[in-house]
Design an enzyme around this catalytic site. Sequence first.
Site, PDB file in Angstrom:
ATOM      1  CE  LYS A 150      26.161  20.044  11.256  1.00  0.00           C
ATOM      2  NZ  LYS A 150      26.586  19.679   9.953  1.00  0.00           N
ATOM      3  CB  VAL A 182      20.032  15.024  12.841  1.00  0.00           C
ATOM      4  CG1 VAL A 182      20.439  14.535  14.229  1.00  0.00           C
ATOM      5  CG2 VAL A 182      19.483  16.431  12.900  1.00  0.00           C
ATOM      6  N   GLY A 206      23.870  11.870  10.026  1.00  0.00           N
ATOM      7  CA  GLY A 206      24.401  11.346   8.754  1.00  0.00           C
ATOM      8  C   GLY A 206      23.548  10.223   8.211  1.00  0.00           C
ATOM      9  N   GLY A 231      42.883  13.767   9.170  1.00  0.00           N
ATOM     10  CA  GLY A 231      41.696  14.212   8.420  1.00  0.00           C
ATOM     11  C   GLY A 231      40.386  13.939   9.142  1.00  0.00           C
ATOM     12  CD  GLU A 275      36.038  20.337   8.624  1.00  0.00           C
ATOM     13  OE1 GLU A 275      36.795  20.962   7.867  1.00  0.00           O
ATOM     14  OE2 GLU A 275      35.102  19.621   8.233  1.00  0.00           O
ATOM     15  CG  ASP A 299      28.125  19.264  14.000  1.00  0.00           C
ATOM     16  OD1 ASP A 299      27.837  19.537  12.826  1.00  0.00           O
ATOM     17  OD2 ASP A 299      28.025  18.119  14.485  1.00  0.00           O
ATOM     18  CE  LYS A 353      25.400  16.849  13.107  1.00  0.00           C
ATOM     19  NZ  LYS A 353      26.690  16.156  13.273  1.00  0.00           N
TER      20      LYS A 353
HETATM   21  N1  HSE Z   1      31.585  17.461  11.649  1.00  0.00           N
HETATM   22  C1  HSE Z   1      30.459  16.594  11.793  1.00  0.00           C
HETATM   23  C2  HSE Z   1      30.873  15.403  12.661  1.00  0.00           C
HETATM   24  C3  HSE Z   1      29.988  16.139  10.438  1.00  0.00           C
HETATM   25  O1  HSE Z   1      32.055  15.302  13.023  1.00  0.00           O
HETATM   26  O2  HSE Z   1      30.031  14.598  13.039  1.00  0.00           O
HETATM   27  C4  HSE Z   1      28.552  15.754  10.384  1.00  0.00           C
HETATM   28  O3  HSE Z   1      27.681  16.793  10.721  1.00  0.00           O
END
Ligand code: HSE
Length: 412
Positions: A98, A125, A127, A180, A183, A194, A198
């Site tokens: 992206k 965008v 997934g 997990g 991050e 993020d 998008k």
């Molecule tokens: N870090 C993003 C999320 C991954 O948590 O949706 C997908 O862009």
Amino acid sequence: MQAAIMGYGTIGSGVAEVLEENREQIVKKVGEGIELKYILDIRDSIPEHNDILIHDFSLIENDPEIELVIETMGGIHPAYEYIMRLLEKGKHVVTSNKAVVDACGSKLIRTASEHQCNFYFEASVGGGIPVIRTIYHNYAGEKLTEITGILNGTTNYILTKMRESGAGFAETLREAQKLGYAEQDPSSDIDGFDTSRKTAILLSMASGNRCRHEDIYTEGIRDVSDIDIAYARKLSRNIRLLGSVQAVEEKYFAYVAPVLIARADPLYMVDGVFNGIRIVGNCLGTTMLYGMGAGKLPTASAVVSDIIAAARHKSHFQGIGWSEKMIEIEPMGSNAFRYLIRVEGMPDGMEQDIREYFLEDGSSWEPVLLDGRTDEFGIMTDVMFESDFHENRQEFEEKTGRRIFHFLRALG
Ligand code: HSE
């Protein structure tokens, strides 16, 4: 068709897995197989693919047998330069990246058009949710007036957990990192960048023109507290990080912010790591796309759908995307919301002042009290422009000497 993957991380390896897992079906759909000839990666060894692992990009660039390249490296550089050089050679490129689509999408789309190849970016965008192709194909005849989405799984997971457990933001983030779901450096997710990238891609798709994510007002979820969540619960609402764009008579509005959404909104039920994207068209009305917005195989599945599209449109440019004309985004102050304000003290004697600044004539007076708290109360304002809200908020505090501890925007 001979192909190469650039970047064999989570998504790149997922693409190889989906191509293998669904091989027969892909051959049926495309009429030929997609054969991986190279994997470009910085690692010295990828045990299952050492026979095709390379470290020199020019091998892909200069190999006339390579017709399609899958870019799953992430980041802008050198992804942008590599994609540009491949398109200039007439090779199709599909990407999940992206950052590169947001920053350089229009130039890459133009280059693909000049060289009669394709540049696809479905996985950038939502997934595994097919939002880009839906806007381009299915809603081609619509004037899209609004796209509002929960576009980030990490923040949605954190907000959902905060609601379920009653825990604070910092504690829930730590837990999400341990599991997990977030991050170790969570800034791009929790500070909204993020979602902002998008959102910019969605605005470009909806408008047919280019915009900058830096011009979209962006607020993340760091300041959402357990007290805010308690108010949301009392109001039968959910707090969600939304990326939203609206088009009104050639004017474009956009924002990224945590917002209280009502039960009647289809986005209300989007919990956990899921994404939801509500799209409104002038004839279509409202629809919503829902699914896994992140994760190895869902994202790889979207990349593979682009690979199949590229194989089907091998000999011509299919202009998914937008032009290089830049659009202006209206300032945040011109967006309108209701607001939950958290006012210092108890509500007795406050009705008149609150009405003066935040409620219209005839609106009901419904203070929200949290169990066991006597230091503050909440009020949902009527719909106001954001600029008026901030002005009124300041005047209210000056006149009454009561602080507004925090506010949250609300829809519906
Ligand atoms: N870090 C993003 C999320 C991954 O948590 O949706 C997908 O862009």
